[in-house]
Scaffold this active site. Structure first.
Site, PDB file in Angstrom:
ATOM      1  N   ASN A 136       0.884  -1.176   0.000  1.00  0.00           N
ATOM      2  CA  ASN A 136       0.000   0.000   0.000  1.00  0.00           C
ATOM      3  C   ASN A 136       0.917   1.221   0.000  1.00  0.00           C
ATOM      4  OD1 ASN A 136      -1.767   2.054   0.492  1.00  0.00           O
ATOM      5  ND2 ASN A 136      -2.686   1.137   2.317  1.00  0.00           N
TER       6      ASN A 136
ATOM      7  N   ARG B 154      -2.622  -2.219  -3.309  1.00  0.00           N
ATOM      8  CA  ARG B 154      -3.825  -1.418  -3.126  1.00  0.00           C
ATOM      9  C   ARG B 154      -3.728  -0.246  -4.099  1.00  0.00           C
ATOM     10  NH1 ARG B 154      -5.104   3.237   1.033  1.00  0.00           N
ATOM     11  NH2 ARG B 154      -7.333   3.375   0.675  1.00  0.00           N
TER      12      ARG B 154
ATOM     13  N   HIS C 219     -12.797   2.805   0.400  1.00  0.00           N
ATOM     14  CA  HIS C 219     -12.809   1.816   1.494  1.00  0.00           C
ATOM     15  C   HIS C 219     -13.502   0.513   1.054  1.00  0.00           C
ATOM     16  CE1 HIS C 219     -12.713   5.232   4.739  1.00  0.00           C
ATOM     17  NE2 HIS C 219     -11.492   4.793   4.490  1.00  0.00           N
TER      18      HIS C 219
ATOM     19  N   ARG D  71     -10.862  15.904   7.427  1.00  0.00           N
ATOM     20  CA  ARG D  71     -11.689  16.316   6.271  1.00  0.00           C
ATOM     21  C   ARG D  71     -13.082  16.691   6.760  1.00  0.00           C
ATOM     22  NH1 ARG D  71     -10.750  10.834   3.181  1.00  0.00           N
ATOM     23  NH2 ARG D  71      -8.600  10.657   3.855  1.00  0.00           N
TER      24      ARG D  71
ATOM     25  N   ILE E 217     -11.768   3.749  14.992  1.00  0.00           N
ATOM     26  CA  ILE E 217     -12.759   4.296  15.943  1.00  0.00           C
ATOM     27  C   ILE E 217     -13.899   3.288  16.140  1.00  0.00           C
ATOM     28  CG2 ILE E 217     -14.392   6.188  16.342  1.00  0.00           C
ATOM     29  CD1 ILE E 217     -12.487   8.004  14.698  1.00  0.00           C
TER      30      ILE E 217
ATOM     31  N   GLU F  69      -7.983  -5.166   5.395  1.00  0.00           N
ATOM     32  CA  GLU F  69      -7.915  -4.903   3.952  1.00  0.00           C
ATOM     33  C   GLU F  69      -6.767  -5.683   3.302  1.00  0.00           C
ATOM     34  OE1 GLU F  69      -8.907  -0.372   3.425  1.00  0.00           O
ATOM     35  OE2 GLU F  69      -8.423  -0.780   5.499  1.00  0.00           O
TER      36      GLU F  69
HETATM   37  P1  AMP Z   1      -7.593   4.150  11.413  1.00  0.00           P
HETATM   38  O1  AMP Z   1      -7.514   5.247  10.397  1.00  0.00           O
HETATM   39  O2  AMP Z   1      -8.587   3.069  11.051  1.00  0.00           O
HETATM   40  O3  AMP Z   1      -6.253   3.594  11.827  1.00  0.00           O
HETATM   41  O4  AMP Z   1      -8.198   4.806  12.750  1.00  0.00           O
HETATM   42  C1  AMP Z   1      -7.552   5.878  13.412  1.00  0.00           C
HETATM   43  C2  AMP Z   1      -8.518   6.457  14.434  1.00  0.00           C
HETATM   44  O5  AMP Z   1      -8.897   5.446  15.378  1.00  0.00           O
HETATM   45  C3  AMP Z   1      -7.892   7.602  15.239  1.00  0.00           C
HETATM   46  O6  AMP Z   1      -8.803   8.672  15.355  1.00  0.00           O
HETATM   47  C4  AMP Z   1      -7.676   6.944  16.597  1.00  0.00           C
HETATM   48  O7  AMP Z   1      -7.740   7.876  17.649  1.00  0.00           O
HETATM   49  C5  AMP Z   1      -8.860   6.004  16.675  1.00  0.00           C
HETATM   50  N1  AMP Z   1      -8.664   5.013  17.739  1.00  0.00           N
HETATM   51  C6  AMP Z   1      -7.759   4.026  17.794  1.00  0.00           C
HETATM   52  N2  AMP Z   1      -7.841   3.392  19.007  1.00  0.00           N
HETATM   53  C7  AMP Z   1      -8.811   4.027  19.718  1.00  0.00           C
HETATM   54  C8  AMP Z   1      -9.363   3.861  21.030  1.00  0.00           C
HETATM   55  N3  AMP Z   1      -8.920   2.950  21.858  1.00  0.00           N
HETATM   56  N4  AMP Z   1     -10.350   4.705  21.417  1.00  0.00           N
HETATM   57  C9  AMP Z   1     -10.799   5.676  20.581  1.00  0.00           C
HETATM   58  N5  AMP Z   1     -10.327   5.860  19.331  1.00  0.00           N
HETATM   59  C10 AMP Z   1      -9.346   5.061  18.911  1.00  0.00           C
END
Ligand code: AMP
Length: 412
Positions: A21, A100, A189, A250, A342, A395
């Site tokens: 990726n 990807r 996605h 964004r 999240i 993914e």
């Molecule tokens: P991603 O782009 O899928 O890696 O997700 C990143 C987002 O997931 C960021 O905003 C992180 O703060 C959130 N995130 C990861 N772990 C947690 C957690 N334990 N509680 C709340 N948000 C989280």
């Protein structure tokens, strides 16, 4: 198939797939067994094109980090990866490379063997994804040089959404812009929504072809997809990943009149607007603090930070509103899927979203919600509620699986 000539290695059932990726200054990679998703090695090269370029490699719980030497580019990063793969005796087990690729336009609804013609089309599609497709091509070129004996496959982020009907992808602007310039909604996605939908079907004990689901991928980028009989019929991201939900940096959907006002009355240039809506908005823009959900939750709970609370409240309201509006695409709904950093981990966001969806008969089980985090998956709703499934996305596994399937089918 003519491309599968003897200069390339033939994929064998025990082979792993190297998944790449590639971003403009980073390369994420994993070596994956396509049949079961086992990750043999993974890592990230980042800060490429600067003298701080570094590559981090994880193998069997051992993590190593190497500063790159000049030239600090993608090719150098891949050369270090090849050296490491060789020293770990993993090179001979690689059967192919799966990339990807962000934008496949209307041309690509399936994984595709990369040929010079396909490369050319990915390049042309850069007009629709100027930040992503050129970086993906850098990765493809670098891998062709590093792994000359391996076939390379492109797996497109937009492909899963090519089943959307016209009513979901046509914008309310002059139709000629679609006909002549391919301006339409594509969605992103795709590999994530596809993966979690398949997992949800297993958990619901139903064939995927009979599943009707709404999937919310909530990470730094966020999108919602409606899945009807296993296929994507609508999604919240559009021609670019900027449309739809509010995200980390964004803004998502925005009244287009605001852009004219910023430019005509407030002296913004188009570059300023681009930076504002893509890099300085969303959770970061409202909170003025961070785009990271964890940081905002801590600020809201521990420090009573009102801006952090507002950012998270707007974020959750827009997710709930969007899920409710997308239910209009379905006549039956088997459940809601929550995924991404999240969706997989924030019990606060999940609770805030689900409590606004009682009209759709979603009722949260607070205990299950707290327990289902950090890699755990399962239904976080009460037994009388429609299911709310937390599913860890993967993914990379989809890319490995689809690469392997394509090459196996083509060889037969
Ligand atoms: P991603 O782009 O899928 O890696 O997700 C990143 C987002 O997931 C960021 O905003 C992180 O703060 C959130 N995130 C990861 N772990 C947690 C957690 N334990 N509680 C709340 N948000 C989280």
């Amino acid at each position: 198939m003519t491309q599968l000539n003897s200069q390339f290695k033939k994929l064998s059932p025990s082979d792993s797939i190297l998944v790449i990726n590639c971003g403009s200054s980073s390369v994420k990679f994993s070596l994956i067994k396509p049949d079961n998703g086992e990750t043999l090695l993974s890592g990230l090269a980042e800060r490429l094109l600067t003298d701080e370029a570094v590559i981090k490699i994880e193998h069997k719980d051992e993590k190593k980090s190497y500063q790159l030497t000049s030239p600090f580019n993608h090719q150098t990063a891949l050369a270090v990866l090849v050296e490491q793969l060789q020293s770990l005796n993993l090179v001979d087990n690689i059967g192919a490379v799966g990339h990807r690729v962000v934008h496949g336009g209307e041309q690509y609804s399936k994984p595709t063997l990369i040929t010079p013609e396909v490369e050319q089309e990915i390049k042309q599609l850069s007009a629709l994804a100027p930040l992503h497709n050129p970086a993906n091509l850098i990765g493809i070129k670098a891998c062709q040089a590093a792994f000359q004996h391996l076939l390379q496959v492109a797996v497109f982020d937009t492909a899963y959404h090519q089943t959307m009907p016209e009513k979901a992808y046509i914008y309310g602007i002059a139709y000629s812009l679609y006909q002549e310039h391919a301006i339409r909604r594509y969605g992103f996605h795709g590999t994530s929504h596809y993966f979690v939908a398949k997992q949800a079907a297993k958990q619901l004990n139903k064939p995927i072809e009979q599943c009707n689901l709404i999937s919310a991928h909530l990470g730094n980028g966020c999108s919602i997809t409606v899945i009807k009989n296993g296929k994507s019929v609508d999604t919240s991201m559009g021609m670019t990943p900027g449309e739809g939900l509010m995200m980390g940096t964004r803004c998502g959907d925005l009244d287009s009149g605001i852009i004219f006002h910023l430019v005509n009355s407030l002296g913004y240039s188009i570059e300023d607007v681009d930076k504002l809506v893509n890099k300085e908005s969303g959770l970061l823009g409202i909170s003025g603090l961070s785009n990271d959900c964890r940081v905002l939750q801590a600020a809201m709970i521990d420090d009573n930070n009102e801006q952090a609370k507002l950012a998270l409240t707007v974020f959750c309201y827009r997710i709930a509103k969007s899920i409710a509006s997308y239910s209009a695409s379905l006549t039956e709904l088997d459940g809601l899927i929550l995924t991404g950093g999240i969706g997989e981990n924030s019990s606060w966001v999940r609770s805030e979203v689900i409590k606004q969806l009682s009209l759709l008969n979603f009722v949260l089980d607070e205990e299950k919600n707290e327990a289902t985090r950090f890699g755990a998956s399962g239904n976080i709703a009460t037994s009388s509620s429609r299911p709310c499934l937390v599913i860890t996305t993967n993914e990379e596994w989809v890319i490995a699986e689809q690469t392997s399937q394509l090459l196996t089918n083509n060889a037969n």
